[in-house]
Design an enzyme around this catalytic site. Structure first.
Site, PDB file in Angstrom:
ATOM      1  N   GLY A   8     -53.656  79.365 -53.668  1.00 41.11           N
ATOM      2  CA  GLY A   8     -53.557  77.938 -53.973  1.00 41.11           C
ATOM      3  C   GLY A   8     -52.219  77.479 -54.496  1.00 41.11           C
ATOM      4  N   GLU A  67     -54.150  86.032 -54.564  1.00 42.04           N
ATOM      5  CA  GLU A  67     -54.247  86.085 -53.098  1.00 42.04           C
ATOM      6  C   GLU A  67     -53.731  84.794 -52.459  1.00 42.04           C
ATOM      7  OE1 GLU A  67     -58.396  86.825 -52.141  1.00 42.04           O
ATOM      8  OE2 GLU A  67     -58.918  84.812 -52.824  1.00 42.04           O
ATOM      9  N   GLY A 112     -51.661  82.405 -49.757  1.00 41.61           N
ATOM     10  CA  GLY A 112     -51.325  82.406 -48.342  1.00 41.61           C
ATOM     11  C   GLY A 112     -50.111  81.527 -48.101  1.00 41.61           C
ATOM     12  N   ARG A 113     -50.301  80.213 -48.342  1.00 37.75           N
ATOM     13  CA  ARG A 113     -49.257  79.226 -48.054  1.00 37.75           C
ATOM     14  C   ARG A 113     -47.913  79.575 -48.693  1.00 37.75           C
ATOM     15  NH1 ARG A 113     -50.204  74.048 -46.650  1.00 37.75           N
ATOM     16  NH2 ARG A 113     -52.361  74.271 -47.357  1.00 37.75           N
ATOM     17  N   CYS A 161     -51.553  61.382 -26.174  1.00 41.14           N
ATOM     18  CA  CYS A 161     -51.918  59.981 -25.932  1.00 41.14           C
ATOM     19  C   CYS A 161     -52.849  59.509 -27.041  1.00 41.14           C
ATOM     20  CB  CYS A 161     -52.583  59.860 -24.580  1.00 41.14           C
ATOM     21  SG  CYS A 161     -51.556  60.548 -23.287  1.00 41.14           S
ATOM     22  N   TYR A 204     -50.194  77.673 -42.027  1.00 44.95           N
ATOM     23  CA  TYR A 204     -51.098  76.604 -41.585  1.00 44.95           C
ATOM     24  C   TYR A 204     -50.371  75.634 -40.652  1.00 44.95           C
ATOM     25  CZ  TYR A 204     -53.614  78.399 -45.668  1.00 44.95           C
ATOM     26  OH  TYR A 204     -54.223  79.216 -46.584  1.00 44.95           O
TER      27      TYR A 204
HETATM   28  C1  LIG Z   1     -57.403  80.120 -48.014  1.00 42.20           C
HETATM   29  C2  LIG Z   1     -57.685  81.047 -49.104  1.00 42.20           C
HETATM   30  C3  LIG Z   1     -56.650  81.579 -49.866  1.00 42.20           C
HETATM   31  C4  LIG Z   1     -55.211  81.176 -49.691  1.00 42.20           C
HETATM   32  O1  LIG Z   1     -55.027  79.856 -50.081  1.00 42.20           O
HETATM   33  P1  LIG Z   1     -53.523  79.249 -50.148  1.00 42.20           P
HETATM   34  O2  LIG Z   1     -53.737  77.835 -50.550  1.00 42.20           O
HETATM   35  O3  LIG Z   1     -52.958  79.398 -48.792  1.00 42.20           O
HETATM   36  O4  LIG Z   1     -52.785  80.052 -51.143  1.00 42.20           O
HETATM   37  C5  LIG Z   1     -56.968  82.500 -50.841  1.00 42.20           C
HETATM   38  N1  LIG Z   1     -58.238  82.868 -51.059  1.00 42.20           N
HETATM   39  C6  LIG Z   1     -59.272  82.376 -50.350  1.00 42.20           C
HETATM   40  C7  LIG Z   1     -60.642  82.838 -50.647  1.00 42.20           C
HETATM   41  C8  LIG Z   1     -59.033  81.445 -49.360  1.00 42.20           C
HETATM   42  O5  LIG Z   1     -60.053  80.945 -48.670  1.00 42.20           O
END
Ligand SMILES: *Cc1c(COP(=O)(O)O)cnc(C)c1O
Length: 403
Positions: free
Chosen positions: A236, A272, A274-275, A345, A374
């Site tokens: 997050g 954990e 991602g972004r 379109c 993403y």
């Molecule tokens: C999507 C997700 C993440 C990563 O979220 P980011 O906003 O990309 O850091 C981590 N844990 C879980 C369970 C997720 O679904």
């Protein structure tokens, strides 16, 4: 923002030479990715782990570059298990997410998943049955949807409100009781992933402190011989797409280190994100096909569009745009404010509004940075049957890989 790495520019030139049609492609700078992630890992307090949430970008060269650096991967589907298993460097991985299929869980059990994050009471029962069939005692985390103080809840909340994710604290005693009573599950820890797009370090510090405070109580629910040891605090961490200014990760890590040092029974903390890991290394490159003015608004119509890069519409923001002129302009005409659109379109196919650019011509390239998370993978690439864009992965030390 604004300056492009030489490897990225070379990859764009190369793609341009090879393509008969105007360009739309993604370029990922693997050197920038590994530099950033090395810094992220170096800032972690001792003993704190970081698993990369691969749904942000799970392309093979990304996982290959990341695997040697991160503690492990977080996945949420059978397809993502296949991607992690195909990675030449095997790392521990954990499996979370709602609506897991029996076939996905069987695949995870067979492919030695480190831990499965349980999202409901039914899922606890189901995993017990499948783990028993597989003849394996499976470590699990219970995902909690905690009651959050109002000051900590967010716009894209996955917890603290009604969501399909995790187990309410009111059901937590029952969840712990079941896991401990079952023969083929062992409770390794608890998991909370409460939000996305956190841009405030201060609020994230408060959130982590809140979890650490709750940890003692959550852990006390377990009465077995081996108490849970791990607290997964989710991802997050946000990316500020408008200014490009980075979240102060070192500050967050320093704060967490202090909080853990002051805690009586600190857990092993696991992030954990991602972004925040993969966003910065990616670029979406598009070619200007047409310029026009409609009812007083200036449009740059470009190759590609939101079917390849849905992120700006998904987030309702105007993505930053870098202009790469393709021939020398002795005297660029005066700047105009442009709306950058794609080939679809639909009036929703807008990548950016209010772009102030000088002397743009048909055939010029526009580069949208921070496109590594993403971006392509959340997009509806088959809409209108346009061909899919090339994805190129570049590094100074190896020849580019294109998918
Ligand atoms: C999507 C997700 C993440 C990563 O979220 P980011 O906003 O990309 O850091 C981590 N844990 C879980 C369970 C997720 O679904």
């Amino acid at each position: 923002m604004g300056k492009l790495p030489a490897t990225v520019l070379a990859a764009i030139d190369d793609a341009r030479r090879r393509s008969d049609d105007p360009l739309a492609l993604f370029v990922y700078d693997l050197d920038a990715l590994t530099r950033h992630v090395s810094d992220v890992m170096a800032a972690l307090p001792a003993g704190v782990e970081l698993y990369y949430a691969i749904k942000a970008n799970s392309e093979a060269p990304m996982l290959e570059a990341l695997a040697p650096l991160v503690s492990g991967f977080e996945i949420s589907s059978g397809g993502e298990i296949d991607r992690v298993v195909a990675c030449p460097t095997r790392k521990p991985y954990v499996f979370s997410g709602p609506g897991k299929l029996d076939s996905d869980l069987r695949s995870a059990l067979a492919n030695r998943v480190e831990a499965i994050h349980l999202e409901s009471l039914n899922e606890i029962d189901r995993l017990q049955r499948l783990a028993q069939q597989a003849g394996r005692v499976q470590p699990v985390f219970i995902r909690i949807n905690p009651q959050l103080p109002p000051s900590l809840s967010s716009k894209l909340a996955m917890a603290g409100t009604a969501t399909p994710f995790g187990i309410d604290e009111s059901e937590l005693p029952e969840a712990v009781r079941r896991v401990e009573a079952f023969s083929h599950l062992s409770l390794k820890g608890f998991h909370v992933h409460a939000m996305s797009h956190q841009n405030s370090v201060e609020r994230h510090e408060q959130l982590l402190d809140f979890y650490l405070q709750r940890w003692t109580e959550w852990k006390a629910l377990a009465t077995g011989a081996e108490p849970p040891t791990h607290l997964n605090v989710g991802g997050g961490i946000g990316v500020d797409y408008l200014t490009g200014q980075r979240f102060d990760w070192s500050r967050l890590c320093r704060h967490l280190g202090q909080s853990l040092a002051a805690h009586e029974q600190p857990p092993v903390v696991r992030f954990e994100p991602g972004r925040f890991i993969s966003a910065f290394c990616g670029y979406y490159v598009i070619e200007v096909l047409d310029t026009k003015t409609s009812h007083g608004e200036h449009f740059l119509v470009c190759r590609g569009g939101t079917h390849q890069f849905r992120l700006p519409v998904a987030q309702s923001h105007d993505h930053p745009v870098i202009h790469l002129p393709q021939r020398p302009r002795p005297r660029p005409d005066t700047a105009k404010t442009w709306t950058v659109v794609g080939q679809l379109c639909t009036p929703k196919d807008v990548l950016s509004r209010g772009c102030r650019l000088e002397g743009v011509e048909v055939g010029d390239l526009l580069v949208l940075p921070m496109a590594g998370a993403y971006g392509y993978n959340i997009s509806h690439a088959d809409f209108l049957c346009h061909p899919r864009p090339v994805q190129t992965f570049v590094s100074e030390h190896m020849r580019g890989v294109s998918l």
